[in-house]
Design an enzyme around this catalytic site. Structure first.
Site, PDB file in Angstrom:
ATOM      1  N   HIS A  49       0.835  -1.210   0.000  1.00 50.68           N
ATOM      2  CA  HIS A  49       0.000   0.000   0.000  1.00 50.68           C
ATOM      3  C   HIS A  49       0.861   1.248   0.000  1.00 50.68           C
ATOM      4  CE1 HIS A  49       0.220   1.059   4.374  1.00 50.68           C
ATOM      5  NE2 HIS A  49       0.267  -0.238   4.579  1.00 50.68           N
ATOM      6  N   ASP A  72       5.983   1.144   6.667  1.00 52.13           N
ATOM      7  CA  ASP A  72       4.539   0.907   6.560  1.00 52.13           C
ATOM      8  C   ASP A  72       3.960   1.926   5.615  1.00 52.13           C
ATOM      9  OD1 ASP A  72       2.013  -0.062   6.935  1.00 52.13           O
ATOM     10  OD2 ASP A  72       1.758   0.742   8.946  1.00 52.13           O
ATOM     11  N   GLU A  80      -4.961   1.878   2.496  1.00 56.48           N
ATOM     12  CA  GLU A  80      -5.023   0.690   3.350  1.00 56.48           C
ATOM     13  C   GLU A  80      -5.254   1.088   4.796  1.00 56.48           C
ATOM     14  OE1 GLU A  80      -3.586  -2.426   6.115  1.00 56.48           O
ATOM     15  OE2 GLU A  80      -2.775  -0.413   5.877  1.00 56.48           O
ATOM     16  N   GLU A  81      -4.590   2.163   5.217  1.00 54.08           N
ATOM     17  CA  GLU A  81      -4.556   2.466   6.653  1.00 54.08           C
ATOM     18  C   GLU A  81      -5.905   2.802   7.248  1.00 54.08           C
ATOM     19  OE1 GLU A  81      -2.309   1.717   8.448  1.00 54.08           O
ATOM     20  OE2 GLU A  81      -0.349   1.929   7.519  1.00 54.08           O
ATOM     21  N   ASP A 119       3.649  -6.208   3.498  1.00 58.89           N
ATOM     22  CA  ASP A 119       3.192  -5.107   4.348  1.00 58.89           C
ATOM     23  C   ASP A 119       3.508  -5.336   5.828  1.00 58.89           C
ATOM     24  OD1 ASP A 119       2.020  -2.807   5.315  1.00 58.89           O
ATOM     25  OD2 ASP A 119      -0.026  -3.564   5.188  1.00 58.89           O
ATOM     26  N   HIS A 157       3.424   3.143  12.830  1.00 55.55           N
ATOM     27  CA  HIS A 157       2.457   4.259  12.942  1.00 55.55           C
ATOM     28  C   HIS A 157       3.000   5.406  13.796  1.00 55.55           C
ATOM     29  CE1 HIS A 157      -1.290   1.506  12.025  1.00 55.55           C
ATOM     30  NE2 HIS A 157      -0.365   1.462  11.088  1.00 55.55           N
TER      31      HIS A 157
END
Lengths: 489, 489
Positions: free
Chosen positions: B288, B300, B334-335, B362, B444
């Site tokens: 992603h 990520d 995606e997130e 991922d 994140h």
């Protein structure tokens, strides 16, 4: 002379041969590294064992540290938080049975961070997490906006010459060890300013990072303009460096509201366990109560303070006090001025000839390894002092006591910042040596918090300091020191 | 049938006995785990060796990732940065020789963090580093100010009952594994809101912290008021918890300008290496392109994107292309929505019966370990699918090829979020399995940056994905899949 008697006297095991030559028999159990046979202990060994046991089961230092961290938090010189910490310290010392608890006034510099922010403007706009360096001047309102030139070290900076003028210099210097790398925090601003830089950024002084900027003091040289200085994260220093390497000149806006206000009033906090024979002879147990203005100051140096306090409390709770006084000193303003250390040495000048030793705890809360021994009289840690050999030999007596804690490594090295003026005045200094692997990543950051302190390691540090302090306060003859006037460090 | 031929056919070594029973001789070198004698390689083994060598010497994926991270940075759905990343991706795919490069439009949710801040008001006033959770509502102007009640888990929250009403709930839940702990990020706000909480704070979902808050999506349940939700650092969650345990009720002000704007337009970015025999049959290589709005989205999932892109480029550079098409898909959103994954499955619905496999990368850039195999047809990772045994047996053929990379561990498990809709439609799924020990601390966060990516490990990931993708695209008979309509996961 039995092994026990020699421990108590502060005479090392290596002195056995000399003693034997003096006509006293060396008993078989004194030999080298063999396991000693069990036998009656002397009072110093008994006291040491008792201190170790009490330290390892006590949670008081850990609980005190939680209270300091969670209810008061960080405490920079000049802040209300440090005033509260001074009051808290006196209350804790009194509750722990220390005598003569007092706050000894010290004038301290007042540096105020103010609002601050760094923003990358090109090749993309985004915030750069940062911390201004302590003592830095601020920027004009609206900030300073300039292209960034990256320097790998001081020599590289010099080679850049005119390319520095009007730019923001970023020192992207990888962490090797603290002493080497911190030079860029201390001297980077003036080095860049001499070449016409308008501001300086440094890569935070740390081996690892999770986007965590590290503050710390800078020093402005007299021959250079004072320009604003701040630390970026390791991550962002690397990113800007990569951009520059690819020919993309980063542009940054730095906004800092930092300013230095008139001196404020703070205090060293002092409390004692008075000696039973020579109360006027003093073993200082030092730490610093102030911290930077981020995080909780848990390991720098809250841990040191609760360590020396608990060590003194445990000594005070022994069935018999040591011959000399153990004096706890929570110094103020270590981080950005060392005014507390200087004030103590000045205010107690007349007493210093009767200060028999000074111990400092200021390197976190990792496993205790031993002590840095700072012999007055010249050289690195006193290595050039004519007394170094004698002092190290005498210390074998306490090495035996520290060995069960795996904290018996004694080496000649600088003892610590706060006890520095005492060593200069001729007082033998001791710096608690600790495993610092977990320390540098949180040093001077928002992550210097209580949760990273291991209660069992903290207890071992208490035990090591208590054993050394008791021994220093109890040995019949205190350690040798240079003659008056002969102690230039 | 030689070992080489069986590798090429996707028939596992364990099938030897069966084959022998079918009348074909098993040669001695096919036996079990003995070391194979050297001999001529078949074309699939040759291609695999070539891909591994090319991947391990290439720096292209690493350089691409630096460019994406440093010049574009983080890229949340709806942001201009993600638009730039879409353009960058198309340029990179075209420059790498991929065909049919295109952006396939997708409507995405637009969540805007806005200004946000949390402040501890009692027992001391200080900022609490935080990140609002993605999808959270904001607070009223001026924020929400309330006492904090600490919950150790959902059951503890329920036991608190009326004590929650009007309070801010802090979930201080230690990290066990991501799946278990992330439930508090996902469902904590609604669980607390049902009991009358006015806001929710969670301890960041991570095993370690340097004062580093972690964001991530929440989900509001339909039966609960929508209350603001944010993550505190591990350090501050622990500090507030300790205060509460000592009977000191922390008071916090939470200010969040978060809001959700009308849907925006983004795109999945697609490019292909067309197959030489069956160009209509497709192996998807997915990642992603979007990220959270902090850090650089390096692991990520920038790392996943440069990994699958480089794998496809290397396959395209082979002397002979595989039979089937290898299609790179950089999914969007995606997130916080998975709209890209759903849109791809919808927009390509007619093609899906000819999608022979989907591979997703991922989980960062740690050492490749193997692949999670997601067999369509039911159960966790397809464990209840009647096809699971056959698929795993066939995969031994590629296990032999992955073994030199130490990436041959194949296990039934969920393949990944973005390829989920494809697996549901009957496409066998593969999730690159990686060492994630370095991933959770930066996941994140502002610390998800390029400097933490090891170029050699990245190259090994490229090699593993390239080998699997090539094998899937080249084997004469593709993997079995459920009959149409029988693929409910």
């Amino acid at each position: 002379m039995t092994r026990a008697a020699r421990v108590a006297a502060g005479v090392g095991l290596a002195a056995v041969a000399v003693l034997a030559a003096d006509g006293r028999a060396a008993r078989p159990r004194d030999a080298g590294t063999t396991v000693s046979a069990p036998g009656p202990r002397d009072p110093v060994e008994e006291a040491s064992a008792r201190l170790i046991g009490a330290a390892l089961v006590s949670r008081r230092a850990y609980q005190d540290l939680a209270d300091l961290c969670d209810r008061i938090g960080n405490r920079l010189a000049g802040s209300e938080a440090l005033d509260r910490a001074v009051a808290w310290s006196m209350e804790r010392m009194r509750a722990g049975g220390l005598e003569g608890v007092r706050a000894e006034e010290v004038k301290v510099p007042v540096w105020i961070r103010g609002e601050e922010r760094a923003t990358l403007l090109h090749p993309l706009e985004r915030p750069l997490p940062m911390l201004g360096l302590g003592g830095s001047v601020g920027t004009p309102p609206g900030g300073i906006e300039a292209d960034v030139v990256v320097a790998r070290d001081f020599a590289h900076l010099e080679s850049l010459g005119e390319a520095v003028r009007g730019r923001i210099v970023l020192f992207d210097v990888p962490f090797t060890d603290y002493g080497e790398t911190v030079a860029y925090r201390g001297r980077g601003a003036s080095a860049a300013a001499r070449l016409g830089a308008v501001a300086v950024l440094i890569r935070s002084v740390t081996p690892t990072s999770l986007s965590t900027p590290h503050t710390g003091a800078l020093g402005y040289a007299g021959d250079a303009p004072r320009i604003p200085a701040a630390a970026l994260t390791v991550e962002d220093a690397a990113s800007l460096h990569r951009l520059a390497d690819r020919g993309i000149v980063p542009r940054v806006r730095l906004e800092m509201g930092a300013r230095t206000a008139p001196d404020g009033t703070s205090a060293n906090v002092v409390g004692e366990v008075r000696g039973r024979e020579h109360p006027g002879e003093v073993v200082v147990l030092g730490c610093h109560l102030d911290s930077w203005d981020v995080g909780q100051g848990a390991q720098d140096d809250g841990a040191g303070c609760v360590t020396v306090l608990e060590a003194a409390r445990l000594i005070g709770a022994l069935p018999q006090r040591p011959r000399r006084t153990v004096r706890v000193v929570f110094y103020t303003n270590e981080e950005n001025g060392l005014r507390g250390a200087r004030a103590y040495a000045e205010q107690h000048r007349d007493e210093l000839p009767r200060h028999v030793a000074a111990v400092e705890a200021d390197t976190g809360s990792g496993a205790p390894l031993g002590f840095r021994v700072h012999v007055p009289g010249g050289g690195d840690g006193g290595a050039e002092s004519p007394l170094a050999g004698e002092v190290m030999d005498r210390l074998r007596g306490v090495g035996v006591l520290l060995e069960p804690l795996s904290a018996a490594h004694l080496r000649l090295a600088h003892g610590g910042a706060d006890i520095g003026p005492l060593v200069t005045a001729g007082v033998p200094g001791f710096g608690l040596d600790q495993d610092m692997s977990g320390y540098w990543p949180i040093h001077h950051t928002a992550a210097d918090t209580f949760d990273k302190v291991d209660p069992k390691l903290l207890a071992r540090n208490v035990a090591a300091v208590a054993v050394l302090a008791y021994w220093l306060a109890e040995i019949p003859e205190s350690l040798p020191r240079p003659p008056p006037g002969g102690a230039a460090p």
